[in-house]
Design an enzyme around this catalytic site. Structure first.
Site, PDB file in Angstrom:
ATOM      1  N   ILE A  16       0.864  -1.193   0.000  1.00 34.13           N
ATOM      2  CA  ILE A  16       0.000   0.000   0.000  1.00 34.13           C
ATOM      3  C   ILE A  16       0.896   1.236   0.000  1.00 34.13           C
ATOM      4  O   ILE A  16       1.746   1.394   0.887  1.00 34.13           O
ATOM      5  CB  ILE A  16      -0.907   0.033   1.252  1.00 34.13           C
ATOM      6  N   ASP A  75       9.235   7.744  -1.275  1.00 32.43           N
ATOM      7  CA  ASP A  75       8.607   8.912  -1.891  1.00 32.43           C
ATOM      8  C   ASP A  75       8.314   8.549  -3.340  1.00 32.43           C
ATOM      9  O   ASP A  75       9.236   8.457  -4.162  1.00 32.43           O
ATOM     10  CB  ASP A  75       9.567  10.108  -1.802  1.00 32.43           C
ATOM     11  N   ASN A 102      -2.243   4.270  -3.741  1.00 33.00           N
ATOM     12  CA  ASN A 102      -3.093   5.226  -3.027  1.00 33.00           C
ATOM     13  C   ASN A 102      -2.414   6.585  -2.816  1.00 33.00           C
ATOM     14  O   ASN A 102      -3.101   7.595  -2.728  1.00 33.00           O
ATOM     15  CB  ASN A 102      -3.462   4.595  -1.681  1.00 33.00           C
ATOM     16  N   TYR A 171      -5.318  19.025 -10.198  1.00 31.06           N
ATOM     17  CA  TYR A 171      -5.651  17.787  -9.482  1.00 31.06           C
ATOM     18  C   TYR A 171      -6.611  16.935 -10.326  1.00 31.06           C
ATOM     19  O   TYR A 171      -6.418  15.721 -10.478  1.00 31.06           O
ATOM     20  CB  TYR A 171      -6.272  18.115  -8.120  1.00 31.06           C
ATOM     21  N   LYS A 175      -6.098  13.080 -11.876  1.00 31.87           N
ATOM     22  CA  LYS A 175      -6.974  11.929 -11.617  1.00 31.87           C
ATOM     23  C   LYS A 175      -7.628  11.424 -12.912  1.00 31.87           C
ATOM     24  O   LYS A 175      -7.927  10.234 -13.042  1.00 31.87           O
ATOM     25  CB  LYS A 175      -8.024  12.299 -10.560  1.00 31.87           C
ATOM     26  N   VAL A 204     -13.952  12.620   1.137  1.00 36.02           N
ATOM     27  CA  VAL A 204     -13.492  11.813   2.283  1.00 36.02           C
ATOM     28  C   VAL A 204     -12.719  12.734   3.227  1.00 36.02           C
ATOM     29  O   VAL A 204     -11.791  13.422   2.788  1.00 36.02           O
ATOM     30  CB  VAL A 204     -12.538  10.682   1.837  1.00 36.02           C
TER      31      VAL A 204
HETATM   32  P1  NDP Z   1      -4.097  11.874   3.119  1.00 36.35           P
HETATM   33  O1  NDP Z   1      -3.403  13.190   2.928  1.00 36.35           O
HETATM   34  O2  NDP Z   1      -4.708  11.600   4.437  1.00 36.35           O
HETATM   35  O3  NDP Z   1      -3.104  10.697   2.752  1.00 36.35           O
HETATM   36  C1  NDP Z   1      -2.246  10.780   1.648  1.00 36.35           C
HETATM   37  C2  NDP Z   1      -1.179   9.733   1.782  1.00 36.35           C
HETATM   38  O4  NDP Z   1      -0.319   9.819   0.626  1.00 36.35           O
HETATM   39  C3  NDP Z   1      -0.309   9.920   3.009  1.00 36.35           C
HETATM   40  O5  NDP Z   1      -0.050   8.675   3.587  1.00 36.35           O
HETATM   41  C4  NDP Z   1       0.971  10.523   2.448  1.00 36.35           C
HETATM   42  O6  NDP Z   1       2.081  10.065   3.242  1.00 36.35           O
HETATM   43  C5  NDP Z   1       1.008   9.874   1.069  1.00 36.35           C
HETATM   44  N1  NDP Z   1       1.844  10.620   0.131  1.00 36.35           N
HETATM   45  C6  NDP Z   1       1.679  11.881  -0.317  1.00 36.35           C
HETATM   46  N2  NDP Z   1       2.694  12.198  -1.144  1.00 36.35           N
HETATM   47  C7  NDP Z   1       3.508  11.104  -1.217  1.00 36.35           C
HETATM   48  C8  NDP Z   1       4.708  10.811  -1.872  1.00 36.35           C
HETATM   49  N3  NDP Z   1       5.328  11.702  -2.671  1.00 36.35           N
HETATM   50  N4  NDP Z   1       5.265   9.591  -1.717  1.00 36.35           N
HETATM   51  C9  NDP Z   1       4.674   8.688  -0.923  1.00 36.35           C
HETATM   52  N5  NDP Z   1       3.546   8.895  -0.249  1.00 36.35           N
HETATM   53  C10 NDP Z   1       2.970  10.099  -0.402  1.00 36.35           C
HETATM   54  O7  NDP Z   1      -5.188  11.838   1.963  1.00 36.35           O
HETATM   55  P2  NDP Z   1      -6.208  10.704   1.502  1.00 36.35           P
HETATM   56  O8  NDP Z   1      -6.106   9.507   2.329  1.00 36.35           O
HETATM   57  O9  NDP Z   1      -7.522  11.359   1.365  1.00 36.35           O
HETATM   58  O10 NDP Z   1      -5.659  10.412   0.037  1.00 36.35           O
HETATM   59  C11 NDP Z   1      -5.350   9.124  -0.436  1.00 36.35           C
HETATM   60  C12 NDP Z   1      -5.697   9.060  -1.907  1.00 36.35           C
HETATM   61  O11 NDP Z   1      -7.108   9.235  -2.056  1.00 36.35           O
HETATM   62  C13 NDP Z   1      -5.053  10.133  -2.778  1.00 36.35           C
HETATM   63  O12 NDP Z   1      -4.636   9.565  -3.981  1.00 36.35           O
HETATM   64  C14 NDP Z   1      -6.189  11.112  -3.024  1.00 36.35           C
HETATM   65  O13 NDP Z   1      -6.016  11.834  -4.205  1.00 36.35           O
HETATM   66  C15 NDP Z   1      -7.358  10.168  -3.090  1.00 36.35           C
HETATM   67  N6  NDP Z   1      -8.684  10.745  -2.875  1.00 36.35           N
HETATM   68  C16 NDP Z   1      -8.966  11.447  -1.735  1.00 36.35           C
HETATM   69  C17 NDP Z   1     -10.220  11.970  -1.565  1.00 36.35           C
HETATM   70  C18 NDP Z   1     -10.586  12.798  -0.377  1.00 36.35           C
HETATM   71  O14 NDP Z   1     -11.614  13.498  -0.434  1.00 36.35           O
HETATM   72  N7  NDP Z   1      -9.829  12.753   0.695  1.00 36.35           N
HETATM   73  C19 NDP Z   1     -11.278  11.741  -2.571  1.00 36.35           C
HETATM   74  C20 NDP Z   1     -10.862  11.023  -3.711  1.00 36.35           C
HETATM   75  C21 NDP Z   1      -9.615  10.520  -3.844  1.00 36.35           C
HETATM   76  P3  NDP Z   1       3.387  10.910   3.585  1.00 36.35           P
HETATM   77  O15 NDP Z   1       2.984  12.338   3.737  1.00 36.35           O
HETATM   78  O16 NDP Z   1       3.869  10.278   4.866  1.00 36.35           O
HETATM   79  O17 NDP Z   1       4.310  10.651   2.434  1.00 36.35           O
HETATM   80  C1  8X3 Z   2     -10.808  14.397  -3.820  1.00 32.65           C
HETATM   81  C2  8X3 Z   2     -12.204  14.748  -4.078  1.00 32.65           C
HETATM   82  O1  8X3 Z   2     -13.731  16.582  -4.943  1.00 32.65           O
HETATM   83  O2  8X3 Z   2     -12.003  17.210  -3.343  1.00 32.65           O
HETATM   84  O3  8X3 Z   2     -10.297  13.605  -4.829  1.00 32.65           O
HETATM   85  O4  8X3 Z   2     -11.430  16.697  -5.587  1.00 32.65           O
HETATM   86  S1  8X3 Z   2     -12.335  16.384  -4.526  1.00 32.65           S
END
Ligand code: NDP
Ligand code: 8X3
Length: 272
Positions: A16, A75, A102, A171, A175, A204
């Protein structure tokens, strides 16, 4: 007695990305609680290694070491790190069966011509190049298996990849790229047993909006005012559900909204 889902995870290794927070972190716990004593291995990656180590310790404690967890700093926006990732794993951790792409982020709500080049670059480097590079790093492992290969690629897209909205152009473009890459990949791998799955969440509540607003928690909280957003756990259930379907069942796409959301910009809010 094991559930069917637990049996399907028996002996598997799940990788993951972005497991230090939000959806990724929840997904690690959901895999572990689905198959707590089925010889499951979880490789958890992100940049914050100390946070990953805490997640790993919690899971191992909760499952009484029934699930083995390897936290690895990675990263995904750095191609060199991704390129050497698999060779850097202990040998017994390299037989990966499920990749959950993710890791991702959003920066800002700026509109052209005011979009910061740095923000644009980090979003594409993480959400698109990072996801593609990770997929290319892991696919050779899947392709070595019989019948053309086997394994699951689970990409986290977004409603933003389906419907672009003002203030989200970069963004949304990242996506949309995830969606196109995922759809092509599924077609390219059609003669194998590799499943290519996309999960597209709506709103989310995670650290996502805090990062979008450069750490301004009050602006992030305003995004969810009067709403009941999804949680990371809600999406984690869908991801693990997809990974635990019978081998012939591919949950190709799924769009998941909280009840009050009808599109990227159609959100019903209760007034205070
Ligand atoms: P969070 O910010 O809570 O989590 C993002 C995760 O991605 C963290 O664990 C962060 O870890 C990691 N991350 C960010 N940049 C890097 C990098 N360069 N290398 C490795 N890890 C990285 O956000 P979400 O859980 O909401 O996001 C998870 C996924 O879900 C994303 O792809 C997001 O676009 C997608 N998403 C989110 C939505 C929302 O509304 N929240 C809706 C739709 C999709 P660390 O900083 O430790 O590297
Ligand atoms: C995250 C959902 O609507 O904030 O992917 O872009 S939105």
């Amino acid at each position: 007695m094991s559930t069917a889902a637990a049996k399907r995870l028996q002996g598997k290794t799940v990788l993951i990305t972005g497991a230090s927070s939000g959806i990724g972190r929840s997904t690690a716990f959901e895999f572990a609680s689905t198959a707590p004593s089925n010889d499951l291995r979880l490789i958890l990656t992100a940049r914050r290694i100390d946070t990953l180590k805490n997640v790993a310790a919690e899971i191992e404690k909760e499952t009484r070491n029934g699930v083995k967890v390897l936290p690895v700093q990675l990263d995904v926006s750095q191609p060199d790190q991704v390129r050497t990732f698999v060779d850097g794993l202990p040998v017994e951790w390299r037989d990966i069966h499920v990749l959950v792409n993710n890791a991702g982020l959003v920066k800002g709500v700026a509109q052209a011509p005011a979009i910061a080049e740095e923000d644009m670059n980090v979003m594409f480097a993480t959400n698109v190049a990072g996801l593609v590079n990770m997929t290319q790093a892991i696919l050779p492992i899947f392709l070595q298996r019989p019948d053309g290969g086997a394994g699951d690629v689970i990409n986290i897209g977004s409603i933003a990849g389906i419907e672009a909205y003002p203030g989200g152009s970069i963004y949304c473009a990242t996506k949309a790229a995830v969606k196109s890459f995922t759809d092509s990949l599924r077609k390219e791998l059609i003669s194998t047993r590799i499943r290519v799955i996309e999960v597209d969440p709506g709103q989310v509540e995670t650290e996502f909006s805090v990062i979008r607003f450069y750490g301004d928690k009050s602006k992030a909280d305003a995004v969810y005012a009067g709403c009941t957003p999804l949680t990371g756990d809600d999406i984690a259930e869908i991801i693990v559900f997809a990974a635990t379907r019978p081998e012939n069942v591919v949950m190709a796409n799924s769009l998941i909204f909280p009840q009050h959301q009808g599109s990227a910009t159609t959100l019903y809010r209760k007034s205070a």
